[in-house]
Write a protein that holds these residues in place. Structure first.
Motif, PDB file in Angstrom:
ATOM      1  N   ALA A 102       0.822  -1.212   0.000  1.00 45.83           N
ATOM      2  CA  ALA A 102       0.000   0.000   0.000  1.00 45.83           C
ATOM      3  C   ALA A 102       0.859   1.266   0.000  1.00 45.83           C
ATOM      4  CB  ALA A 102      -0.937   0.008   1.203  1.00 45.83           C
ATOM      5  N   PHE A 103       2.077   1.191   0.520  1.00 48.97           N
ATOM      6  CA  PHE A 103       2.966   2.361   0.584  1.00 48.97           C
ATOM      7  C   PHE A 103       3.868   2.496  -0.634  1.00 48.97           C
ATOM      8  CE2 PHE A 103       2.812   1.039   5.199  1.00 48.97           C
ATOM      9  CZ  PHE A 103       1.838   1.948   5.551  1.00 48.97           C
ATOM     10  N   GLU A 104       3.942   1.466  -1.449  1.00 48.91           N
ATOM     11  CA  GLU A 104       4.897   1.410  -2.551  1.00 48.91           C
ATOM     12  C   GLU A 104       4.764   2.613  -3.484  1.00 48.91           C
ATOM     13  OE1 GLU A 104       4.728  -1.622  -5.922  1.00 48.91           O
ATOM     14  OE2 GLU A 104       6.090  -2.525  -4.448  1.00 48.91           O
ATOM     15  N   GLY A 105       5.862   3.326  -3.673  1.00 51.09           N
ATOM     16  CA  GLY A 105       5.895   4.458  -4.584  1.00 51.09           C
ATOM     17  C   GLY A 105       5.254   5.728  -4.068  1.00 51.09           C
ATOM     18  N   LEU A 106       4.726   5.705  -2.851  1.00 49.30           N
ATOM     19  CA  LEU A 106       4.100   6.911  -2.299  1.00 49.30           C
ATOM     20  C   LEU A 106       5.140   7.773  -1.596  1.00 49.30           C
ATOM     21  CD1 LEU A 106       0.796   5.683  -0.607  1.00 49.30           C
ATOM     22  CD2 LEU A 106       1.069   6.771  -2.833  1.00 49.30           C
TER      23      LEU A 106
ATOM     24  N   ARG B 240       3.801  10.384   0.083  1.00 50.76           N
ATOM     25  CA  ARG B 240       2.963  10.840   1.188  1.00 50.76           C
ATOM     26  C   ARG B 240       1.591  10.190   1.060  1.00 50.76           C
ATOM     27  NH1 ARG B 240      -1.231  13.811   0.067  1.00 50.76           N
ATOM     28  NH2 ARG B 240      -1.436  14.756  -1.971  1.00 50.76           N
ATOM     29  N   PHE B 241       0.833  10.246   2.147  1.00 52.04           N
ATOM     30  CA  PHE B 241      -0.584   9.886   2.105  1.00 52.04           C
ATOM     31  C   PHE B 241      -1.292  10.730   3.148  1.00 52.04           C
ATOM     32  CE2 PHE B 241      -0.529   7.240   5.915  1.00 52.04           C
ATOM     33  CZ  PHE B 241       0.768   6.747   5.948  1.00 52.04           C
ATOM     34  N   ASP B 242      -2.596  10.901   2.971  1.00 50.11           N
ATOM     35  CA  ASP B 242      -3.370  11.780   3.848  1.00 50.11           C
ATOM     36  C   ASP B 242      -4.130  11.041   4.940  1.00 50.11           C
ATOM     37  OD1 ASP B 242      -2.870  14.372   2.473  1.00 50.11           O
ATOM     38  OD2 ASP B 242      -3.782  13.293   0.798  1.00 50.11           O
ATOM     39  N   TYR B 243      -4.364   9.766   4.740  1.00 51.93           N
ATOM     40  CA  TYR B 243      -5.058   8.953   5.731  1.00 51.93           C
ATOM     41  C   TYR B 243      -4.468   7.555   5.665  1.00 51.93           C
ATOM     42  CZ  TYR B 243      -8.532   6.024   7.977  1.00 51.93           C
ATOM     43  OH  TYR B 243      -9.139   5.114   8.807  1.00 51.93           O
ATOM     44  N   GLY B 244      -4.377   6.929   6.827  1.00 49.34           N
ATOM     45  CA  GLY B 244      -3.937   5.540   6.851  1.00 49.34           C
ATOM     46  C   GLY B 244      -4.417   4.842   8.110  1.00 49.34           C
ATOM     47  N   ASP B 245      -4.693   3.543   7.972  1.00 48.99           N
ATOM     48  CA  ASP B 245      -4.960   2.727   9.149  1.00 48.99           C
ATOM     49  C   ASP B 245      -4.502   1.304   8.876  1.00 48.99           C
ATOM     50  OD1 ASP B 245      -7.145   1.356   7.822  1.00 48.99           O
ATOM     51  OD2 ASP B 245      -8.575   2.802   8.595  1.00 48.99           O
TER      52      ASP B 245
ATOM     53  N   ARG C 108      -5.483   2.729  -1.612  1.00 44.39           N
ATOM     54  CA  ARG C 108      -4.710   1.493  -1.688  1.00 44.39           C
ATOM     55  C   ARG C 108      -4.959   0.676  -0.433  1.00 44.39           C
ATOM     56  NH1 ARG C 108       1.361   3.069  -3.615  1.00 44.39           N
ATOM     57  NH2 ARG C 108       0.858   3.553  -5.782  1.00 44.39           N
ATOM     58  N   CYS C 109      -5.059  -0.619  -0.614  1.00 45.37           N
ATOM     59  CA  CYS C 109      -5.276  -1.513   0.516  1.00 45.37           C
ATOM     60  C   CYS C 109      -4.427  -2.759   0.327  1.00 45.37           C
ATOM     61  CB  CYS C 109      -6.751  -1.883   0.609  1.00 45.37           C
ATOM     62  SG  CYS C 109      -7.107  -2.997   1.984  1.00 45.37           S
ATOM     63  N   GLY C 110      -3.557  -3.012   1.281  1.00 43.98           N
ATOM     64  CA  GLY C 110      -2.769  -4.230   1.295  1.00 43.98           C
ATOM     65  C   GLY C 110      -3.376  -5.201   2.288  1.00 43.98           C
ATOM     66  N   VAL C 111      -3.672  -6.425   1.828  1.00 44.09           N
ATOM     67  CA  VAL C 111      -4.200  -7.458   2.713  1.00 44.09           C
ATOM     68  C   VAL C 111      -3.110  -8.509   2.836  1.00 44.09           C
ATOM     69  CG1 VAL C 111      -6.015  -9.170   3.091  1.00 44.09           C
ATOM     70  CG2 VAL C 111      -6.569  -6.989   1.975  1.00 44.09           C
ATOM     71  N   GLY C 112      -2.499  -8.553   4.014  1.00 39.20           N
ATOM     72  CA  GLY C 112      -1.367  -9.443   4.236  1.00 39.20           C
ATOM     73  C   GLY C 112      -1.695 -10.559   5.201  1.00 39.20           C
ATOM     74  N   VAL C 113      -1.052 -11.696   4.990  1.00 36.81           N
ATOM     75  CA  VAL C 113      -1.233 -12.853   5.860  1.00 36.81           C
ATOM     76  C   VAL C 113       0.137 -13.281   6.375  1.00 36.81           C
ATOM     77  CG1 VAL C 113      -2.049 -15.228   6.035  1.00 36.81           C
ATOM     78  CG2 VAL C 113      -3.236 -13.615   4.524  1.00 36.81           C
ATOM     79  N   ASP C 114       0.327 -13.169   7.676  1.00 38.50           N
ATOM     80  CA  ASP C 114       1.548 -13.653   8.321  1.00 38.50           C
ATOM     81  C   ASP C 114       1.211 -15.009   8.922  1.00 38.50           C
ATOM     82  OD1 ASP C 114       3.632 -14.272  10.109  1.00 38.50           O
ATOM     83  OD2 ASP C 114       4.017 -12.155  10.544  1.00 38.50           O
ATOM     84  N   ALA C 115       1.511 -16.062   8.163  1.00 38.57           N
ATOM     85  CA  ALA C 115       1.143 -17.416   8.580  1.00 38.57           C
ATOM     86  C   ALA C 115       1.857 -17.815   9.862  1.00 38.57           C
ATOM     87  CB  ALA C 115       1.455 -18.412   7.466  1.00 38.57           C
ATOM     88  N   ALA C 116       3.128 -17.446  10.010  1.00 37.47           N
ATOM     89  CA  ALA C 116       3.902 -17.838  11.193  1.00 37.47           C
ATOM     90  C   ALA C 116       3.321 -17.227  12.466  1.00 37.47           C
ATOM     91  CB  ALA C 116       5.368 -17.435  11.030  1.00 37.47           C
TER      92      ALA C 116
ATOM     93  N   ALA D 177       0.195 -16.084  12.624  1.00 41.62           N
ATOM     94  CA  ALA D 177      -1.262 -16.270  12.557  1.00 41.62           C
ATOM     95  C   ALA D 177      -1.994 -14.933  12.666  1.00 41.62           C
ATOM     96  CB  ALA D 177      -1.746 -17.263  13.603  1.00 41.62           C
ATOM     97  N   VAL D 178      -1.555 -13.981  11.836  1.00 43.69           N
ATOM     98  CA  VAL D 178      -2.116 -12.637  11.837  1.00 43.69           C
ATOM     99  C   VAL D 178      -2.504 -12.249  10.410  1.00 43.69           C
ATOM    100  CG1 VAL D 178      -1.579 -10.178  12.196  1.00 43.69           C
ATOM    101  CG2 VAL D 178      -0.787 -11.879  13.843  1.00 43.69           C
ATOM    102  N   VAL D 179      -3.661 -11.625  10.279  1.00 41.02           N
ATOM    103  CA  VAL D 179      -4.083 -11.021   9.023  1.00 41.02           C
ATOM    104  C   VAL D 179      -4.045  -9.512   9.235  1.00 41.02           C
ATOM    105  CG1 VAL D 179      -5.946 -10.778   7.342  1.00 41.02           C
ATOM    106  CG2 VAL D 179      -5.557 -12.978   8.471  1.00 41.02           C
ATOM    107  N   ARG D 180      -3.501  -8.803   8.251  1.00 37.30           N
ATOM    108  CA  ARG D 180      -3.274  -7.364   8.369  1.00 37.30           C
ATOM    109  C   ARG D 180      -3.929  -6.669   7.180  1.00 37.30           C
ATOM    110  NH1 ARG D 180       1.638  -8.056   7.173  1.00 37.30           N
ATOM    111  NH2 ARG D 180       1.613  -7.281   5.062  1.00 37.30           N
ATOM    112  N   VAL D 181      -4.738  -5.656   7.456  1.00 40.58           N
ATOM    113  CA  VAL D 181      -5.357  -4.849   6.404  1.00 40.58           C
ATOM    114  C   VAL D 181      -4.812  -3.435   6.553  1.00 40.58           C
ATOM    115  CG1 VAL D 181      -7.516  -4.013   5.408  1.00 40.58           C
ATOM    116  CG2 VAL D 181      -7.423  -6.291   6.457  1.00 40.58           C
ATOM    117  N   THR D 182      -4.021  -3.008   5.578  1.00 41.24           N
ATOM    118  CA  THR D 182      -3.394  -1.693   5.589  1.00 41.24           C
ATOM    119  C   THR D 182      -4.055  -0.836   4.520  1.00 41.24           C
ATOM    120  OG1 THR D 182      -1.288  -2.704   6.199  1.00 41.24           O
ATOM    121  CG2 THR D 182      -1.207  -0.440   5.368  1.00 41.24           C
ATOM    122  N   ALA D 183      -4.671   0.258   4.922  1.00 40.04           N
ATOM    123  CA  ALA D 183      -5.340   1.145   3.963  1.00 40.04           C
ATOM    124  C   ALA D 183      -4.684   2.519   4.009  1.00 40.04           C
ATOM    125  CB  ALA D 183      -6.823   1.266   4.292  1.00 40.04           C
ATOM    126  N   VAL D 184      -4.441   3.079   2.840  1.00 40.11           N
ATOM    127  CA  VAL D 184      -3.945   4.451   2.742  1.00 40.11           C
ATOM    128  C   VAL D 184      -4.738   5.177   1.660  1.00 40.11           C
ATOM    129  CG1 VAL D 184      -1.620   4.021   3.618  1.00 40.11           C
ATOM    130  CG2 VAL D 184      -2.041   3.848   1.181  1.00 40.11           C
TER     131      VAL D 184
END
Length: 170
Positions: free
Chosen positions: A27-31, A33-38, A115-123, A125-132
């Protein structure tokens, strides 16, 4: 101690240059700056898939949105023309690409870029939703400012439904 809480005796974080924890997202690739993120995290149900594409596609399926989210989207569709915003095109939440353990959803128009990155850290056991979101003009800012107040609630609700759906198919 409750699940997810750190012990008070835990060691101090190690700086990134020392090989410690680092946070990255497509979600951050090539940015510059961004105005909102969570970033919203959830535990990954046992035996659920590790495939970030499946997580992203399930998260953005209409069935993953509770009725109140669908109602809010209806209000958005009704009010958007008042700001000169167009309806989002079909496929706006399609996965654009997958790299490693993360799927990227991206949409840009003349008012804002999402942009929204949906990541899975299998080791872990976490799912991460990054929005900018980056505002491209004043209309994007006016539109997204009230949306930003509800955005974490919406993502949490959709992620809860996604977890249940994928836990059943594990």
């Amino acid at each position: 101690m409750a699940p997810g809480e750190a012990s008070a005796k835990a060691a101090a974080p190690v700086p990134a240059s020392g090989g410690g924890p680092v946070f990255r997202s497509l979600a951050f690739e090539g940015l510059s700056r961004f105005d909102y993120g969570d970033v919203i995290l959830a535990s990954k149900p046992p035996r659920s898939t590790d495939d970030p594409r499946v997580w992203a596609e399930t998260l953005f399926r209409p069935s993953s949105a509770p009725a109140w989210v669908k109602a809010a989207m209806g209000v958005r569709m009704a009010l958007a023309p008042l700001l000169g915003l167009e309806a989002a095109p079909r496929g706006v939440f399609d996965v654009r690409r997958v790299v490693g353990d993360e799927a990227l959803i991206e949409y840009a128009d003349k008012h804002l870029t999402f942009r929204c990155g949906v990541g899975v850290d299998a080791a872990a056991a976490v799912v991460r939703v990054t929005a900018v979101v980056t505002f491209n003009d004043w209309r994007g800012r006016v539109y997204f400012t009230p949306v930003s107040l509800a955005h974490p609630l919406v993502v949490h609700a959709m992620l809860r439904r996604t977890r249940r759906a994928l836990a059943r198919h594990g």
